[in-house]
Design a protein around this motif. Structure first.
Motif, PDB file in Angstrom:
ATOM      1  N   MET A   1    -132.582  -6.510   3.915  1.00  0.00           N
ATOM      2  CA  MET A   1    -133.884  -6.902   3.348  1.00  0.00           C
ATOM      3  C   MET A   1    -133.669  -7.633   2.015  1.00  0.00           C
ATOM      4  SD  MET A   1    -137.311  -6.470   3.558  1.00  0.00           S
ATOM      5  CE  MET A   1    -138.682  -6.724   2.476  1.00  0.00           C
ATOM      6  N   SER A   2    -134.330  -8.779   1.865  1.00  0.00           N
ATOM      7  CA  SER A   2    -134.241  -9.496   0.581  1.00  0.00           C
ATOM      8  C   SER A   2    -135.652  -9.750   0.047  1.00  0.00           C
ATOM      9  CB  SER A   2    -133.484 -10.817   0.758  1.00  0.00           C
ATOM     10  OG  SER A   2    -134.156 -11.626   1.683  1.00  0.00           O
ATOM     11  N   ILE A   3    -135.754  -9.722  -1.264  1.00  0.00           N
ATOM     12  CA  ILE A   3    -137.061  -9.919  -1.914  1.00  0.00           C
ATOM     13  C   ILE A   3    -136.885 -10.909  -3.062  1.00  0.00           C
ATOM     14  CG2 ILE A   3    -138.896  -8.803  -3.287  1.00  0.00           C
ATOM     15  CD1 ILE A   3    -138.370  -6.221  -1.761  1.00  0.00           C
ATOM     16  N   LEU A   4    -137.831 -11.818  -3.180  1.00  0.00           N
ATOM     17  CA  LEU A   4    -137.833 -12.749  -4.314  1.00  0.00           C
ATOM     18  C   LEU A   4    -139.054 -12.444  -5.179  1.00  0.00           C
ATOM     19  CD1 LEU A   4    -136.570 -15.281  -5.665  1.00  0.00           C
ATOM     20  CD2 LEU A   4    -138.079 -16.662  -4.213  1.00  0.00           C
ATOM     21  N   ILE A   5    -138.799 -12.058  -6.435  1.00  0.00           N
ATOM     22  CA  ILE A   5    -139.907 -11.847  -7.377  1.00  0.00           C
ATOM     23  C   ILE A   5    -140.051 -13.147  -8.169  1.00  0.00           C
ATOM     24  CG2 ILE A   5    -140.767 -10.471  -9.320  1.00  0.00           C
ATOM     25  CD1 ILE A   5    -138.979  -8.175  -8.324  1.00  0.00           C
ATOM     26  N   LYS A   6    -141.181 -13.799  -8.013  1.00  0.00           N
ATOM     27  CA  LYS A   6    -141.334 -15.147  -8.588  1.00  0.00           C
ATOM     28  C   LYS A   6    -142.219 -15.175  -9.822  1.00  0.00           C
ATOM     29  CE  LYS A   6    -141.465 -19.148  -6.502  1.00  0.00           C
ATOM     30  NZ  LYS A   6    -140.103 -19.616  -6.772  1.00  0.00           N
TER      31      LYS A   6
ATOM     32  N   ASP B   1    -137.181 -16.263 -11.811  1.00  0.00           N
ATOM     33  CA  ASP B   1    -137.304 -15.582 -10.520  1.00  0.00           C
ATOM     34  C   ASP B   1    -136.137 -14.605 -10.400  1.00  0.00           C
ATOM     35  OD1 ASP B   1    -139.306 -17.429 -10.140  1.00  0.00           O
ATOM     36  OD2 ASP B   1    -138.116 -18.718  -8.809  1.00  0.00           O
ATOM     37  N   VAL B   2    -136.399 -13.502  -9.726  1.00  0.00           N
ATOM     38  CA  VAL B   2    -135.341 -12.499  -9.517  1.00  0.00           C
ATOM     39  C   VAL B   2    -135.193 -12.320  -8.013  1.00  0.00           C
ATOM     40  CG1 VAL B   2    -134.638 -10.112  -9.931  1.00  0.00           C
ATOM     41  CG2 VAL B   2    -135.954 -11.339 -11.687  1.00  0.00           C
ATOM     42  N   PHE B   3    -133.963 -12.557  -7.532  1.00  0.00           N
ATOM     43  CA  PHE B   3    -133.710 -12.434  -6.094  1.00  0.00           C
ATOM     44  C   PHE B   3    -132.909 -11.153  -5.832  1.00  0.00           C
ATOM     45  CE2 PHE B   3    -130.909 -13.475  -2.379  1.00  0.00           C
ATOM     46  CZ  PHE B   3    -131.920 -13.449  -1.423  1.00  0.00           C
ATOM     47  N   ILE B   4    -133.452 -10.363  -4.919  1.00  0.00           N
ATOM     48  CA  ILE B   4    -132.846  -9.068  -4.600  1.00  0.00           C
ATOM     49  C   ILE B   4    -132.334  -9.130  -3.179  1.00  0.00           C
ATOM     50  CG2 ILE B   4    -133.364  -6.617  -4.260  1.00  0.00           C
ATOM     51  CD1 ILE B   4    -135.792  -7.329  -6.294  1.00  0.00           C
ATOM     52  N   ASP B   5    -131.054  -8.812  -3.034  1.00  0.00           N
ATOM     53  CA  ASP B   5    -130.463  -8.791  -1.700  1.00  0.00           C
ATOM     54  C   ASP B   5    -129.992  -7.362  -1.440  1.00  0.00           C
ATOM     55  OD1 ASP B   5    -129.549  -9.611   0.695  1.00  0.00           O
ATOM     56  OD2 ASP B   5    -127.783 -10.672  -0.068  1.00  0.00           O
ATOM     57  N   GLY B   6    -130.655  -6.678  -0.529  1.00  0.00           N
ATOM     58  CA  GLY B   6    -130.321  -5.268  -0.297  1.00  0.00           C
ATOM     59  C   GLY B   6    -130.774  -4.425  -1.473  1.00  0.00           C
TER      60      GLY B   6
ATOM     61  N   ILE C   1    -130.643 -14.497 -10.625  1.00  0.00           N
ATOM     62  CA  ILE C   1    -131.779 -14.635 -11.548  1.00  0.00           C
ATOM     63  C   ILE C   1    -131.773 -16.089 -12.005  1.00  0.00           C
ATOM     64  CG2 ILE C   1    -132.841 -13.847 -13.717  1.00  0.00           C
ATOM     65  CD1 ILE C   1    -131.101 -11.293 -13.493  1.00  0.00           C
ATOM     66  N   GLY C   2    -132.919 -16.752 -11.969  1.00  0.00           N
ATOM     67  CA  GLY C   2    -132.925 -18.139 -12.426  1.00  0.00           C
ATOM     68  C   GLY C   2    -134.298 -18.753 -12.287  1.00  0.00           C
ATOM     69  N   LYS C   3    -134.436 -19.944 -12.860  1.00  0.00           N
ATOM     70  CA  LYS C   3    -135.718 -20.653 -12.774  1.00  0.00           C
ATOM     71  C   LYS C   3    -135.844 -21.299 -11.405  1.00  0.00           C
ATOM     72  CE  LYS C   3    -137.376 -21.632 -17.349  1.00  0.00           C
ATOM     73  NZ  LYS C   3    -137.866 -20.302 -17.583  1.00  0.00           N
ATOM     74  N   ASN C   4    -136.999 -21.163 -10.780  1.00  0.00           N
ATOM     75  CA  ASN C   4    -137.297 -21.797  -9.481  1.00  0.00           C
ATOM     76  C   ASN C   4    -136.154 -21.633  -8.479  1.00  0.00           C
ATOM     77  OD1 ASN C   4    -139.708 -22.784 -10.638  1.00  0.00           O
ATOM     78  ND2 ASN C   4    -138.506 -24.417 -11.621  1.00  0.00           N
ATOM     79  N   LEU C   5    -135.752 -20.424  -8.246  1.00  0.00           N
ATOM     80  CA  LEU C   5    -134.633 -20.179  -7.329  1.00  0.00           C
ATOM     81  C   LEU C   5    -134.951 -20.729  -5.943  1.00  0.00           C
ATOM     82  CD1 LEU C   5    -133.454 -16.500  -8.083  1.00  0.00           C
ATOM     83  CD2 LEU C   5    -132.322 -18.657  -8.723  1.00  0.00           C
ATOM     84  N   ASN C   6    -133.985 -21.417  -5.387  1.00  0.00           N
ATOM     85  CA  ASN C   6    -134.165 -21.998  -4.064  1.00  0.00           C
ATOM     86  C   ASN C   6    -133.441 -21.111  -3.044  1.00  0.00           C
ATOM     87  OD1 ASN C   6    -134.697 -23.677  -1.989  1.00  0.00           O
ATOM     88  ND2 ASN C   6    -133.203 -25.260  -2.566  1.00  0.00           N
ATOM     89  N   VAL C   7    -134.091 -19.996  -2.699  1.00  0.00           N
ATOM     90  CA  VAL C   7    -133.470 -19.052  -1.758  1.00  0.00           C
ATOM     91  C   VAL C   7    -134.496 -18.648  -0.709  1.00  0.00           C
ATOM     92  CG1 VAL C   7    -131.697 -18.003  -3.241  1.00  0.00           C
ATOM     93  CG2 VAL C   7    -134.047 -17.191  -3.385  1.00  0.00           C
ATOM     94  N   GLN C   8    -133.990 -18.251   0.428  1.00  0.00           N
ATOM     95  CA  GLN C   8    -134.831 -17.723   1.502  1.00  0.00           C
ATOM     96  C   GLN C   8    -134.891 -16.212   1.320  1.00  0.00           C
ATOM     97  OE1 GLN C   8    -136.657 -18.786   4.061  1.00  0.00           O
ATOM     98  NE2 GLN C   8    -136.390 -20.866   3.263  1.00  0.00           N
ATOM     99  N   ALA C   9    -136.094 -15.661   1.254  1.00  0.00           N
ATOM    100  CA  ALA C   9    -136.196 -14.207   1.117  1.00  0.00           C
ATOM    101  C   ALA C   9    -137.099 -13.657   2.213  1.00  0.00           C
ATOM    102  CB  ALA C   9    -136.763 -13.863  -0.255  1.00  0.00           C
TER     103      ALA C   9
END
Ligand code: URP
Ligand code: ZN
Ligand code: ZN
Length: 464
Positions: free
Chosen positions: A1-6, A20-25, A31-39
């Motif tokens: 499970m992954s979550i992106l807090i924007k 943005d904070v990206f959580i994987d598991g 952590i970064g500005k305008n993260l380009n990730v699939q969550a």
């Protein structure tokens, strides 16, 4: 499970930025500005603070005390904590006098396992420590129990003498672990209590009058002196007054490794609560007692100038009906303790940040980071960083609530009153993640259970 807090405003003990904070598991992965990730899921944190989950290093869930058991167990207490933005507690396992500390630890593992919704550790309350038991302290440390609470108060119950203090302090120092101290001269206090009771002074307010601040200060002074000689890092729990704080400052000024915790009850409540109508004052019978109001300014100054390290709750709830009422005929039989685990973050945010006494970084430090560092959980807990556990609170800095037992947003503790009834607070926990799981979403419980025991590291190396 992954979550992106924007789009949130990320606050740690030292940082303050939009990202943005990206959580994987279970951990924070980016952590970064305008993260380009699939969550798998995106949480919008616009206009919200993104904080490390609160850490409350002083709670008593399911604790036998004062002839009864604290009203919250690890299920209800950790859910209430989560609603209030706390994602880790350090509770207290108790050694039965004359028995193995390891046995006490097993009992507390049994109480918590499978019930807790947030992560938890244990300090060990030591009630006796003959020479032949000292090696157990090393075993405890290996099990992740790297701090011990000892009591100068409650003679005949949890009290230990100065010899036991010294032996235990020395061993804890050898093991590079930390001592937590309930510092009050319980022997003198018991004499004062006996005299009061003899004079028929048995109403709740005599609880405060029989526990002078000077006796807390004496305990703090003695604990610091013993720790200094025994070479062990010391943590004074639930420091309540200016007299005791002065002793901490003196110890620190001469280089002793002593840090101290205070609690919301000593920052926001005062001795006048004992003068409420009838038996009402029993709600605030806790130890140390509530103090004269002027002490609050001294404590806030201690927090501002870093003579105080953490804000914990000492959450030890007893229902007014039937539990506090055990002491209807004498304050000496009122179980000592009060609820608060759910209200700490909002109270401190409102009283500290909104009132301009501390900034946002200090707020995070006092409610999370400092406890993680003091008790061997940093940087896994206590911050927002790549690799840290995704224990995250999405906090609405504008939302106002009135704390009360009948406000379903502020009271999930299993106790029939609120110690802060009617307090208006600004700043409220909205959504909470524990190791990447959303446990509270927009003030509703989403996931129950799943809290894990935290094996804490030793933190006393610096002194050796
Ligand atoms: O009144 C209190 N504080 N009850 C809990 C036990 C303790 O001393 O921390
Ligand atoms: Zn205590
Ligand atoms: Zn306590």
């Amino acid at each position: 499970m992954s979550i992106l807090i924007k789009n949130g405003r990320v606050i740690t003990a030292v940082d303050d930025y939009y990202a943005d904070v990206f959580i994987d598991g279970e951990q924070i992965a980016q952590i970064g500005k305008n993260l380009n990730v699939q969550a798998d899921e995106v949480i919008d944190a616009t206009d919200r603070l993104v904080l490390p989950g609160g850490i409350d290093p002083h709670t008593h869930m399911d604790m036998p005390f004062g002839g009864t058991n604290s009203a919250d167990d690890f299920e209800s207490g950790t859910i209430a904590a989560a609603f209030g933005g706390t994602t880790t507690i350090v509770d207290f396992a108790i050694q039965t006098k004359g028995e193995s500390t390891m046995k006490g630890l097993d009992v507390w593992h049994e109480k918590a396992a499978g019930r807790a919704t947030i992560d938890y550790g244990f300090h060990m309350i030591i009630t006796d420590m003959p020479d032949e038991r000292l090696p157990e302290m090393r075993r405890l440390a290996d099990e992740g129990i790297t701090s011990y609470k000892l009591f100068m108060a409650y003679p005949g119950v949890l009290y230990v003498d100065d010899g036991t203090l010294y032996r235990t302090f020395r061993q804890a120092g050898e093991n590079t672990t930390r001592i937590s101290m309930h510092a009050e001269n319980g022997i003198v206090i018991d004499e004062i209590i006996k005299a009061a009771v003899k004079d028929g002074k048995v109403a709740p307010r005599w609880h405060a009058h029989t526990r002078p601040t000077r006796m807390e200060a004496e305990g703090v002074h003695r604990a610091i002196a013993i720790a200094e000689v025994a070479k062990v890092p010391l943590y004074i729990v639930h420091l309540s007054c200016s007299d005791a704080l002065e002793e901490v400052k003196r110890g620190r000024a001469r280089g002793v490794d002593v840090i101290a915790e205070t609690c919301p009850q000593y920052l926001f409540l005062d001795q006048s609560y004992y003068d409420k109508e009838g038996f009402e004052g029993a709600k605030w019978v806790m130890t140390p007692a509530l103090r004269e109001e002027w002490n609050q300014d001294a404590l806030w100054q201690g927090l501002q100038f870093r003579d105080l390290e953490t804000i914990a709750t000492d959450h030890c709830p007893f229902c007014f009906k039937e539990q506090k009422e055990l002491g209807l005929d004498s304050f000496t039989k009122i179980p000592n303790g009060a609820p608060g685990v759910e209200n700490r973050m909002s109270l401190v945010y409102n009283g500290g940040v909104v009132k301009g006494r501390i900034d946002l970084n200090r707020f995070v430090e006092l409610t999370s980071t400092a406890a993680a560092k003091a008790f061997g959980m940093f940087p896994k807990k206590g911050t927002i960083a790549v690799g840290s556990d995704a224990d995250i609170v999405i906090f609405d800095p504008e939302r106002k609530e009135t704390i009360g037992v009948n406000n379903p947003c502020t009271h999930h503790m299993k106790v029939d009153y609120s110690a802060y009834e009617g307090f208006e607070v600004q700043g409220f926990t909205e959504t909470v993640l524990s190791r990447g799981r959303v446990i509270i979403r927009k003030n509703s419980l989403e996931t129950k259970g799943g809290g894990q025991f935290i094996k804490r590291a030793c933190t006393g190396e610096l002194l050796r």
